[in-house]
Design an enzyme around this catalytic site. Structure first.
Site, PDB file in Angstrom:
ATOM      1  N   ARG A  85       0.864  -1.193   0.000  1.00 22.51           N
ATOM      2  CA  ARG A  85       0.000   0.000   0.000  1.00 22.51           C
ATOM      3  C   ARG A  85       0.894   1.234   0.000  1.00 22.51           C
ATOM      4  O   ARG A  85       1.769   1.367   0.855  1.00 22.51           O
ATOM      5  CB  ARG A  85      -0.903   0.041   1.236  1.00 22.51           C
ATOM      6  CG  ARG A  85      -1.773   1.311   1.256  1.00 22.51           C
ATOM      7  CD  ARG A  85      -2.703   1.369   2.450  1.00 22.51           C
ATOM      8  NE  ARG A  85      -2.021   1.634   3.691  1.00 22.51           N
ATOM      9  CZ  ARG A  85      -2.149   2.757   4.408  1.00 22.51           C
ATOM     10  NH1 ARG A  85      -2.936   3.730   4.007  1.00 22.51           N
ATOM     11  NH2 ARG A  85      -1.495   2.908   5.538  1.00 22.51           N
ATOM     12  N   HIS A 129      -2.749  10.616   2.076  1.00 21.73           N
ATOM     13  CA  HIS A 129      -1.994  10.365   3.305  1.00 21.73           C
ATOM     14  C   HIS A 129      -1.341  11.691   3.707  1.00 21.73           C
ATOM     15  O   HIS A 129      -0.118  11.826   3.717  1.00 21.73           O
ATOM     16  CB  HIS A 129      -0.977   9.247   3.083  1.00 21.73           C
ATOM     17  CG  HIS A 129      -0.510   8.576   4.349  1.00 21.73           C
ATOM     18  ND1 HIS A 129      -0.462   7.210   4.521  1.00 21.73           N
ATOM     19  CD2 HIS A 129      -0.078   9.101   5.523  1.00 21.73           C
ATOM     20  CE1 HIS A 129      -0.002   6.916   5.733  1.00 21.73           C
ATOM     21  NE2 HIS A 129       0.240   8.059   6.363  1.00 21.73           N
ATOM     22  N   GLU A 174      -6.319   7.506   7.994  1.00 30.23           N
ATOM     23  CA  GLU A 174      -6.468   8.033   9.354  1.00 30.23           C
ATOM     24  C   GLU A 174      -7.075   9.442   9.428  1.00 30.23           C
ATOM     25  O   GLU A 174      -6.398  10.395   9.838  1.00 30.23           O
ATOM     26  CB  GLU A 174      -5.118   8.015  10.068  1.00 30.23           C
ATOM     27  CG  GLU A 174      -4.477   6.649  10.109  1.00 30.23           C
ATOM     28  CD  GLU A 174      -3.203   6.601  10.955  1.00 30.23           C
ATOM     29  OE1 GLU A 174      -2.726   7.667  11.371  1.00 30.23           O
ATOM     30  OE2 GLU A 174      -2.711   5.492  11.203  1.00 30.23           O
ATOM     31  N   ASN A 298      -5.196   0.361  10.863  1.00 37.78           N
ATOM     32  CA  ASN A 298      -3.859   0.617  11.384  1.00 37.78           C
ATOM     33  C   ASN A 298      -3.917   0.436  12.888  1.00 37.78           C
ATOM     34  O   ASN A 298      -4.805   0.993  13.547  1.00 37.78           O
ATOM     35  CB  ASN A 298      -3.425   2.059  11.084  1.00 37.78           C
ATOM     36  CG  ASN A 298      -3.286   2.323   9.592  1.00 37.78           C
ATOM     37  OD1 ASN A 298      -3.365   1.401   8.773  1.00 37.78           O
ATOM     38  ND2 ASN A 298      -3.078   3.583   9.239  1.00 37.78           N
ATOM     39  N   TYR A 300      -1.496   0.498  16.459  1.00 38.40           N
ATOM     40  CA  TYR A 300      -0.229   0.705  17.172  1.00 38.40           C
ATOM     41  C   TYR A 300      -0.361   0.383  18.659  1.00 38.40           C
ATOM     42  O   TYR A 300       0.520  -0.224  19.243  1.00 38.40           O
ATOM     43  CB  TYR A 300       0.278   2.137  16.951  1.00 38.40           C
ATOM     44  CG  TYR A 300       0.751   2.335  15.525  1.00 38.40           C
ATOM     45  CD1 TYR A 300       2.034   1.972  15.153  1.00 38.40           C
ATOM     46  CD2 TYR A 300      -0.114   2.812  14.538  1.00 38.40           C
ATOM     47  CE1 TYR A 300       2.479   2.100  13.835  1.00 38.40           C
ATOM     48  CE2 TYR A 300       0.316   2.934  13.219  1.00 38.40           C
ATOM     49  CZ  TYR A 300       1.603   2.584  12.868  1.00 38.40           C
ATOM     50  OH  TYR A 300       2.026   2.692  11.565  1.00 38.40           O
ATOM     51  N   GLU A 357      -1.421  -1.088   8.685  1.00 44.70           N
ATOM     52  CA  GLU A 357      -0.193  -0.584   9.303  1.00 44.70           C
ATOM     53  C   GLU A 357      -0.063  -1.210  10.675  1.00 44.70           C
ATOM     54  O   GLU A 357      -1.038  -1.253  11.438  1.00 44.70           O
ATOM     55  CB  GLU A 357      -0.235   0.942   9.528  1.00 44.70           C
ATOM     56  CG  GLU A 357       0.049   1.779   8.322  1.00 44.70           C
ATOM     57  CD  GLU A 357       0.066   3.279   8.652  1.00 44.70           C
ATOM     58  OE1 GLU A 357       0.458   3.661   9.769  1.00 44.70           O
ATOM     59  OE2 GLU A 357      -0.326   4.061   7.772  1.00 44.70           O
TER      60      GLU A 357
HETATM   61  C1  BGC Z   1       0.594   6.968  10.002  1.00 47.33           C
HETATM   62  C2  BGC Z   1       2.008   6.950   9.471  1.00 47.33           C
HETATM   63  C3  BGC Z   1       2.985   7.171  10.599  1.00 47.33           C
HETATM   64  C4  BGC Z   1       2.823   6.056  11.603  1.00 47.33           C
HETATM   65  C5  BGC Z   1       3.768   6.140  12.784  1.00 47.33           C
HETATM   66  C6  BGC Z   1       0.430   6.214  11.296  1.00 47.33           C
HETATM   67  O1  BGC Z   1      -0.457   6.882  12.120  1.00 47.33           O
HETATM   68  O2  BGC Z   1      -0.304   6.548   9.030  1.00 47.33           O
HETATM   69  O3  BGC Z   1       2.121   7.913   8.479  1.00 47.33           O
HETATM   70  O4  BGC Z   1       4.301   7.280  10.171  1.00 47.33           O
HETATM   71  O5  BGC Z   1       1.516   6.096  12.116  1.00 47.33           O
HETATM   72  O6  BGC Z   1       3.564   7.298  13.518  1.00 47.33           O
END
Ligand code: BGC
Length: 451
Positions: A85, A129, A174, A298, A300, A357
């Site tokens: 992507r 993006h 996002e 995504n 994290y 992501e």
């Molecule tokens: C974003 C990326 C970013 C990554 C790490 C995501 O929220 O899509 O562009 O680099 O997080 O912060």
């Protein structure tokens, strides 16, 4: 350093044969060549010129992917990627946001897509993006309802040119970060502090623009797959206090629900109905709802929220009490990914999703032998991929996993200081060095198994 112990208790998993694997990237973070071949300025160029990038760097060169994409695709192929992507730079294609198309900008994406196809990698294009053409910002950017028309036109231009080879089209990356970080806390471009109504307006206008873009692309060409990409983070209260619980519900609504409920249900979350009453106009929700084929998620970490008057939506960040943190200071919470996939399945009826992501920045060190041993990143990826496997076993409709990211890159306001890649980039020589995590990921793709 030895490999950090797994936080996740998930067992080993074997993935389905047709599960797709690869990486995600964003044009502004890797391409460089911001002043080449007729590209127009974006809000991030302006933000950087205002001195707002922490290390004073800019994305003028970044990874120089614009000139080195063939080398980068070779790395993808060598690792066995089946999907990739990437985002299209709106200001490369339409330097002033609308109107005159820049042929050289489109030609770059022709070359990129052709090279991906030749390598047997499925190209997944994302339209936005974060690099909004500055000319559109000057007209009010995402605050201006009229942006929907410009976005739909841009989508049409992109599909008209690339839709014969790219089947997977994603609109936004996002929208919550664009609204909150760009227009609420001012730590991202365009660097505004609009307050709650402004943030909700920006969220709503992105939803509207997205709905119009889906229909424009559909009218331009049949047989394409459409989707969007949301950064989903389960919001948990810091304590059992009713005000913290209410804060987590409010934040969940702003962060996770406005984008999801918009496209999937044509609805506004109940807790925000009153605040959004004057923003949402008759007919908007029908325009926003669209039967997407694939949702990119995504992930994290989770978010720990508490009641904090005076902050946006009266919500502040609580202490997650995690055992491990990444180089961004984010808690490592692999089981949060499992929770969110399961919750998503329950709430929205299990439509097809993929991890668009997932990854981590760490302070990598180059060893004397030139290698980059990154055991923490290996552990991070392993623990999260296991949780994806656990979610699959629980019936979640997950189609693929894309790591963030192939290359170390320009990490927005953090500049070049945070390294998310499974391949190291030396910003002086632009040399690429695959890290241990790259080899680990390649092996996982090869076997379709995470131990
Ligand atoms: C974003 C990326 C970013 C990554 C790490 C995501 O929220 O899509 O562009 O680099 O997080 O912060």
């Amino acid at each position: 350093m030895s490999v950090a112990p797994a936080v996740s208790a998930a067992p080993a998993r074997t993935f389905p044969k047709d599960f797709f694997w690869g990486a995600s990237s964003a044009a502004y973070q890797i391409e460089g060549a911001t002043e080449e071949d007729g590209r127009g300025p974006s809000i991030w160029d302006t933000f950087a010129a205002r001195g707002l990038i922490k290390d004073g760097s800019s994305a003028r060169v970044a990874c120089d992917h614009y000139h080195r994409f063939a080398e980068d695709i070779a790395l993808m192929k060598q690792a066995g990627f089946t999907a990739y992507r990437f985002s299209l730079a709106w200001p490369r294609i339409l330097p002033t946001g609308r109107g005159t198309v820049n042929p050289a900008g489109l030609a770059f994406y022709d070359r990129l897509v052709d090279a991906l196809l030749q390598a047997g990698i499925r190209p997944m294009a994302c339209l936005y993006h974060w690099d909004l053409p500055q000319a559109l910002e000057d007209e009010g950017g995402w605050r201006n309802r009229a942006i929907a028309e410009a976005f739909a036109d841009y989508a049409r231009v992109a599909v008209a040119r690339l839709g014969d080879r790219v089947q997977d089209w994603f609109t936004l990356n996002e929208p919550n970060v664009v609204a909150i970080n760009g227009h609420g806390s001012a730590d991202h471009a365009p660097g505004l502090r609009l307050g709650e109504q402004g943030v909700l307006t920006v969220l709503h206008h992105q939803n509207l623009a997205q709905g119009d873009a889906f229909r424009a692309m559909q009218a331009e060409r049949s047989g394409l797959r459409f989707g969007t990409v949301c950064n989903l983070q389960p919001a948990r209260p810091e304590s059992d206090r009713p005000e913290d619980r209410a804060a987590a519900i409010r934040w969940d609504a702003v962060w996770n629900r406005v984008p999801l409920d918009g496209v999937l249900r044509g609805a506004v979350p109940d807790v925000l109905a009153e605040s959004m009453r004057t923003i949402v106009q008759p007919g908007d929700l029908e325009r926003i709802r669209f039967p997407i084929d694939l949702l990119g998620i995504n992930y994290y970490s989770r978010m720990t929220m508490r009641h904090e008057p005076g902050r946006l939506f009266d919500v502040g960040w609580g202490d997650p009490h995690a055992e491990r943190y990444t180089g961004m200071g984010w808690p490592v919470q692999p089981d949060g990914l499992y929770d969110l996939l399961l919750e998503f399945k329950q709430l929205y009826g299990n439509p097809a999703v993929f991890i668009a992501e997932n990854g981590a920045a760490y302070d990598d060190v180059v060893s004397p032998d030139g290698a980059v041993h990154d055991p923490e990143r290996v552990a991070f990826l392993r623990d999260h991929i296991r949780e994806v496997g656990r979610a699959l076993a629980a019936g979640c409709n997950v189609k693929g996993y894309l790591v963030w990211s192939l290359l170390d890159n320009f990490e927005w306001a953090e500049g070049l200081t945070k390294r998310f890649g499974i391949v190291r980039v030396d910003y002086d020589t632009l040399t690429r060095t695959p890290k241990d995590s790259y080899r680990w990921f390649a092996e996982t793709i090869r076997t379709g198994h995470v131990a």
